[in-house]
Design a protein around this motif. Sequence first.
Motif, PDB file in Angstrom:
ATOM      1  N   PRO A 177       0.806  -1.237   0.000  1.00 13.61           N
ATOM      2  CA  PRO A 177       0.000   0.000   0.000  1.00 13.61           C
ATOM      3  C   PRO A 177       0.830   1.274   0.000  1.00 13.61           C
ATOM      4  CG  PRO A 177      -0.093  -1.103   2.151  1.00 13.61           C
ATOM      5  CD  PRO A 177       0.571  -2.059   1.203  1.00 13.61           C
ATOM      6  N   GLU A 178       2.102   1.201   0.391  1.00 10.88           N
ATOM      7  CA  GLU A 178       2.938   2.401   0.442  1.00 10.88           C
ATOM      8  C   GLU A 178       3.276   2.939  -0.946  1.00 10.88           C
ATOM      9  OE1 GLU A 178       6.366   1.811   2.843  1.00 10.88           O
ATOM     10  OE2 GLU A 178       5.227   1.348   4.661  1.00 10.88           O
ATOM     11  N   ILE A 179       3.178   2.095  -1.967  1.00 16.69           N
ATOM     12  CA  ILE A 179       3.467   2.570  -3.324  1.00 16.69           C
ATOM     13  C   ILE A 179       2.254   2.410  -4.240  1.00 16.69           C
ATOM     14  CG2 ILE A 179       5.968   2.248  -3.189  1.00 16.69           C
ATOM     15  CD1 ILE A 179       5.646  -0.404  -4.633  1.00 16.69           C
ATOM     16  N   ALA A 180       1.065   2.351  -3.624  1.00 12.00           N
ATOM     17  CA  ALA A 180      -0.163   2.164  -4.394  1.00 12.00           C
ATOM     18  C   ALA A 180      -0.515   3.404  -5.200  1.00 12.00           C
ATOM     19  CB  ALA A 180      -1.309   1.804  -3.458  1.00 12.00           C
ATOM     20  N   GLU A 181      -1.142   3.178  -6.361  1.00 13.01           N
ATOM     21  CA  GLU A 181      -1.687   4.240  -7.203  1.00 13.01           C
ATOM     22  C   GLU A 181      -3.159   3.939  -7.459  1.00 13.01           C
ATOM     23  OE1 GLU A 181       1.524   6.113 -10.145  1.00 13.01           O
ATOM     24  OE2 GLU A 181       1.025   4.046 -10.658  1.00 13.01           O
ATOM     25  N   ALA A 182      -3.847   4.872  -8.066  1.00 13.83           N
ATOM     26  CA  ALA A 182      -5.256   4.668  -8.403  1.00 13.83           C
ATOM     27  C   ALA A 182      -5.514   5.167  -9.817  1.00 13.83           C
ATOM     28  CB  ALA A 182      -6.161   5.395  -7.407  1.00 13.83           C
ATOM     29  N   GLY A 183      -4.688   4.682 -10.736  1.00 13.04           N
ATOM     30  CA  GLY A 183      -4.811   5.108 -12.123  1.00 13.04           C
ATOM     31  C   GLY A 183      -5.670   4.165 -12.948  1.00 13.04           C
ATOM     32  N   VAL A 184      -5.673   4.372 -14.258  1.00 12.01           N
ATOM     33  CA  VAL A 184      -6.403   3.504 -15.179  1.00 12.01           C
ATOM     34  C   VAL A 184      -5.396   2.747 -16.038  1.00 12.01           C
ATOM     35  CG1 VAL A 184      -8.398   5.042 -15.229  1.00 12.01           C
ATOM     36  CG2 VAL A 184      -6.575   5.315 -16.944  1.00 12.01           C
ATOM     37  N   VAL A 185      -5.846   1.677 -16.655  1.00  7.54           N
ATOM     38  CA  VAL A 185      -4.985   0.864 -17.513  1.00  7.54           C
ATOM     39  C   VAL A 185      -4.570   1.680 -18.737  1.00  7.54           C
ATOM     40  CG1 VAL A 185      -4.825  -1.236 -18.896  1.00  7.54           C
ATOM     41  CG2 VAL A 185      -6.135  -1.249 -16.748  1.00  7.54           C
ATOM     42  N   ILE A 186      -3.247   1.716 -18.978  1.00  7.32           N
ATOM     43  CA  ILE A 186      -2.727   2.465 -20.119  1.00  7.32           C
ATOM     44  C   ILE A 186      -1.655   1.625 -20.834  1.00  7.32           C
ATOM     45  CG2 ILE A 186      -3.125   4.724 -19.053  1.00  7.32           C
ATOM     46  CD1 ILE A 186      -0.069   4.817 -18.468  1.00  7.32           C
ATOM     47  N   PRO A 187      -1.357   1.942 -22.081  1.00  3.66           N
ATOM     48  CA  PRO A 187      -0.189   1.318 -22.706  1.00  3.66           C
ATOM     49  C   PRO A 187       1.048   1.646 -21.874  1.00  3.66           C
ATOM     50  CG  PRO A 187      -1.540   2.401 -24.360  1.00  3.66           C
ATOM     51  CD  PRO A 187      -2.094   2.803 -23.020  1.00  3.66           C
ATOM     52  N   HIS A 188       1.898   0.656 -21.658  1.00  5.76           N
ATOM     53  CA  HIS A 188       3.041   0.860 -20.765  1.00  5.76           C
ATOM     54  C   HIS A 188       4.045   1.835 -21.378  1.00  5.76           C
ATOM     55  CE1 HIS A 188       6.402   0.111 -18.085  1.00  5.76           C
ATOM     56  NE2 HIS A 188       5.544  -0.481 -17.269  1.00  5.76           N
ATOM     57  N   PRO A 189       4.531   2.805 -20.575  1.00  3.47           N
ATOM     58  CA  PRO A 189       5.488   3.773 -21.112  1.00  3.47           C
ATOM     59  C   PRO A 189       6.894   3.220 -21.301  1.00  3.47           C
ATOM     60  CG  PRO A 189       5.112   4.189 -18.782  1.00  3.47           C
ATOM     61  CD  PRO A 189       4.145   3.112 -19.191  1.00  3.47           C
ATOM     62  N   GLY A 190       7.170   2.017 -20.764  1.00  4.42           N
ATOM     63  CA  GLY A 190       8.482   1.405 -20.939  1.00  4.42           C
ATOM     64  C   GLY A 190       9.345   1.510 -19.695  1.00  4.42           C
ATOM     65  N   ILE A 191      10.462   0.801 -19.711  1.00  2.84           N
ATOM     66  CA  ILE A 191      11.391   0.797 -18.588  1.00  2.84           C
ATOM     67  C   ILE A 191      12.246   2.063 -18.635  1.00  2.84           C
ATOM     68  CG2 ILE A 191      13.336  -0.411 -17.514  1.00  2.84           C
ATOM     69  CD1 ILE A 191      10.625  -1.840 -17.257  1.00  2.84           C
ATOM     70  N   MET A 192      12.286   2.761 -17.507  1.00  2.00           N
ATOM     71  CA  MET A 192      13.037   4.013 -17.433  1.00  2.00           C
ATOM     72  C   MET A 192      14.500   3.794 -17.032  1.00  2.00           C
ATOM     73  SD  MET A 192      10.788   6.312 -18.307  1.00  2.00           S
ATOM     74  CE  MET A 192      10.144   5.073 -19.448  1.00  2.00           C
ATOM     75  N   GLY A 193      14.773   2.693 -16.319  1.00  2.00           N
ATOM     76  CA  GLY A 193      16.148   2.399 -15.922  1.00  2.00           C
ATOM     77  C   GLY A 193      16.638   3.217 -14.756  1.00  2.00           C
ATOM     78  N   GLY A 194      15.719   3.621 -13.848  1.00  2.00           N
ATOM     79  CA  GLY A 194      16.120   4.467 -12.743  1.00  2.00           C
ATOM     80  C   GLY A 194      16.555   3.745 -11.492  1.00  2.00           C
ATOM     81  N   ALA A 195      16.376   2.406 -11.452  1.00  2.00           N
ATOM     82  CA  ALA A 195      16.737   1.646 -10.240  1.00  2.00           C
ATOM     83  C   ALA A 195      17.391   0.334 -10.654  1.00  2.00           C
ATOM     84  CB  ALA A 195      15.504   1.431  -9.371  1.00  2.00           C
ATOM     85  N   ASP A 196      16.784  -0.814 -10.267  1.00  2.00           N
ATOM     86  CA  ASP A 196      17.413  -2.104 -10.565  1.00  2.00           C
ATOM     87  C   ASP A 196      17.240  -2.541 -12.020  1.00  2.00           C
ATOM     88  OD1 ASP A 196      18.499  -2.597  -8.028  1.00  2.00           O
ATOM     89  OD2 ASP A 196      16.578  -3.296  -7.278  1.00  2.00           O
TER      90      ASP A 196
END
Length: 244
Positions: free
Chosen positions: A204-223
């Motif tokens: 729940p700490e990283i939960a969102e409440a958006g709608v289904v969208i085409p994925h924007p892709g991997i940003m490469g900001g972490a692992d």
Amino acid sequence: MKSKKTSILAVTAIVAMLTVVSVAGIPESSAAKTKMYEVTVTNLTPGQPITPPLLVTHAKDAGFFTVGEMASDSIQQLAENGNAAPIVKMLQGKVGVVEVVQGTIPLVPVNDPGETGLSHSETFTISSEGSMRYLSFASMLVCTNDDFAGIDSVRLPVNQKTVYAMAYDVRTEMNTEDFADMVPPCQGAIGITSDDEGIGTSNPEIAEAGVVIPHPGIMGGADLLEKVHAWDNPVVKIDIVRIR
């Protein structure tokens, strides 16, 4: 370092309970209207394993996700945690569903980066009945926060056809791209070890409440690395051949 056996067990642990499921049988009186298909699902990504494919034949208005609308709880469980049990249960009780078929093993990239010995492609047999001749498909992209590959309500062919599944972001969880926020099989499936064990439940700490969208892709900001774990759409190829 994890042993190879441990990595393979980790990849399959999340789907150990899953089996091929058939929804209520077709009445004998409808046998002449029944059509059978072979459906081959192929992972096209260079660095993303997908969970065992979920295939559904149904009436035109009985699909299970819609782009631009909020994801159902069952789609959220599949996209975040690789848990297909809720969506299978939902489909079993849904009017207009003919058959639900699910694989029992993940499909890895063709180069099998985790040396799991698993395949990148699998063929299934599924039926349709009368005018209920539509196919939907979904599989989680394992090394993501809340993403899946899917097709919604594709008309089954007279003979054969090929369709392609895009990657979708259900936007119920932020895309942290951190192994700590992904399902545990991810690392073993792509041949990586880290101090982050991963998690198989929604956070729940990283939960969102958006709608289904085409994925924007991997940003490469972490692992996750853009050059390794990203993809070009489409992410899955689906070959459909009528066999009866």
